[in-house]
Design an enzyme around this catalytic site. Structure first.
Site, PDB file in Angstrom:
ATOM      1  CD  GLN A 201      -1.670  -2.287   1.920  1.00 37.78           C
ATOM      2  OE1 GLN A 201      -0.503  -2.691   1.937  1.00 37.78           O
ATOM      3  NE2 GLN A 201      -2.635  -2.947   2.512  1.00 37.78           N
ATOM      4  CG  ASP A 242      -6.517  -0.743  10.336  1.00 39.62           C
ATOM      5  OD1 ASP A 242      -5.317  -0.443  10.200  1.00 39.62           O
ATOM      6  OD2 ASP A 242      -7.325  -0.801   9.390  1.00 39.62           O
TER       7      ASP A 242
HETATM    8  O1  MRU Z   1      -5.272  -3.542   4.876  1.00 41.25           O
HETATM    9  P1  MRU Z   1      -5.539  -2.074   4.677  1.00 41.25           P
HETATM   10  O2  MRU Z   1      -4.906  -1.504   3.468  1.00 41.25           O
HETATM   11  O3  MRU Z   1      -7.014  -1.748   4.777  1.00 41.25           O
HETATM   12  O4  MRU Z   1      -4.839  -1.406   5.938  1.00 41.25           O
HETATM   13  C1  MRU Z   1      -4.864  -0.021   6.084  1.00 41.25           C
HETATM   14  C2  MRU Z   1      -4.120   0.458   7.256  1.00 41.25           C
HETATM   15  O5  MRU Z   1      -3.572  -0.294   8.029  1.00 41.25           O
HETATM   16  C3  MRU Z   1      -4.157   1.929   7.529  1.00 41.25           C
HETATM   17  O6  MRU Z   1      -2.970   2.368   8.099  1.00 41.25           O
HETATM   18  C4  MRU Z   1      -5.308   2.224   8.495  1.00 41.25           C
HETATM   19  O7  MRU Z   1      -6.498   1.657   8.033  1.00 41.25           O
HETATM   20  C5  MRU Z   1      -5.500   3.662   8.699  1.00 41.25           C
HETATM   21  S1  MRU Z   1      -6.207   4.407   7.276  1.00 41.25           S
HETATM   22  C6  MRU Z   1      -6.488   6.026   7.543  1.00 41.25           C
END
Ligand code: MRU
Length: 363
Positions: A201, A242
């Site tokens: 990501q 999260d």
């Molecule tokens: O697996 P993902 O891409 O949904 O994980 C995203 C993250 O861990 C982010 O750092 C988190 O959701 C914060 S987003 C503002």
């Protein structure tokens, strides 16, 4: 925020007032494609298969998913089924459960024929709140960055992990909101973007986002983070979350904990930017947070664009290699310098969280 020279949001309702449009994040950075979600199945798939991802955005998508479901069938049973399927699409980000609960609380007492319209309105309130919260996070985080800039003089080097940018929210992002605000305010800064294996990501999304905005940044492999801190090349770390527990433990993308440990050892401030729907006042211990495990194939294979311009998926490991793929880890509160919330920068402690959000404390 800016995408291909235009202002975009990561999710919006189509001109007909019915379809919900998202940016397909599995296609980025190689293609910018939008998709129109037309029913509950689409919304569940969008979350589970990560067309949309990031804690706040999965919450907002789920809220619109309930609205899409109510268009097709506004009965009690359909409301119950939609909420259950959406809440179960991914386990870790509490924003998903929070948004679904909000929708159920508002819609359940209504007469069925009122539900679809009310659901669109409620989803758009949740979406707008996310934008307002993130803008406020940006203002509070901007003050932190300005303080470091004034003390240091010269370019402020900020490290982030995963994508906690506008693509992970409706707009602004959480960790990136202070960065965008500082960039707009003319504070000289540079961002270390860690690639965030296995789904990358950072490499795919954060690097793309910052590039679209002209924010100076450098991509690093996740394993470089500690070394850069030892070299004195990191002034500040800002990551997203999260789920934050009532005592301030922070669950975020796998690898966050290692950055926090290295930051602690090197005296680098480690901040977590998150809006209040990411706080779970019903849980105290980070170890109680359900951690998503994803497919081993995300570790053994990688997708990208070949030099001839084709998109391809390649296998990295020997055929038959077993792989384990935890999506998230927990950083204990003691390693967190502060939480950047819409109500200000607060300590990662039970007392500070309860004082900042008294209406959310469950008892
Ligand atoms: O697996 P993902 O891409 O949904 O994980 C995203 C993250 O861990 C982010 O750092 C988190 O959701 C914060 S987003 C503002």
């Amino acid at each position: 925020m800016r995408a291909l020279g235009q202002d975009y949001r990561s999710i919006f309702v189509d001109e007909d007032g019915l379809g919900v449009v998202i940016i397909d994040q599995t296609a980025l950075p190689h293609a910018f494609e939008t998709r129109r979600l037309i029913g509950l199945d689409d919304a569940v798939t969008a979350i589970a298969d990560m067309w949309v991802r990031g804690a706040p955005l999965v919450g907002v998508t789920a809220a619109y998913g309930v609205a899409l479901a109510m268009l097709a069938d506004d009965s009690d049973a359909a409301l119950h089924e939609a909420c259950e399927r959406l809440a179960g699409a991914r386990p870790t980000a509490v924003n998903l459960a929070w948004a679904v609960e909000e929708m159920h609380r508002l819609l359940a007492p209504l007469a069925p024929f009122e539900r679809a319209k009310a659901a669109y309105a409620a989803a758009s309130v949740i979406a707008e709140e996310d934008v307002v919260n993130n803008a406020a996070i940006g203002d509070h985080g901007l003050a932190l960055i300005k303080e470091i800039a004034a003390r240091k003089g010269g370019v402020v080097n900020i490290m982030t992990h995963c994508n906690a940018g506008w693509l992970a929210t409706v707009d602004w992002g959480t960790a990136t909101a202070p960065i965008y605000k500082a960039h707009e305010a003319g504070v000289p800064l540079h961002v270390w973007v860690s690639e965030t294996r296995p789904r990358n990501q950072g490499a795919f999304l954060t690097a793309w986002e910052l590039g679209q905005h002209g924010v100076p940044h450098t991509l690093i492999v996740d394993n470089s983070a500690g070394h850069l801190m030892q070299l004195g090349e990191v002034d500040l770390i800002i990551v997203g979350a999260d789920r934050i527990t009532a005592q301030g433990d922070v669950c975020n993308k796998i690898g966050t904990y290692l950055k926090a440990l290295a930051a602690h050892d090197n005296g680098v401030p480690f901040y977590v930017a998150a809006p209040s729907p990411s706080i779970d006042f019903a849980l105290r211990e980070g170890s109680d947070i359900p951690i998503e495990t994803r497919s081993a194939r995300e570790v053994t294979h990688m997708a990208g664009r070949t030099e001839s311009g084709d998109l391809a998926t390649i296998r990295l490991s020997p055929e038959g290699t077993d792989a384990l793929n935890y999506g998230f880890d927990v950083t204990p509160a003691r390693l967190v310098s502060g939480l950047i919330t819409e109500r200000g920068v607060i300590a990662a402690t039970e007392e500070a969280l309860a004082a900042a959000f008294p209406e959310r404390v469950t008892g």
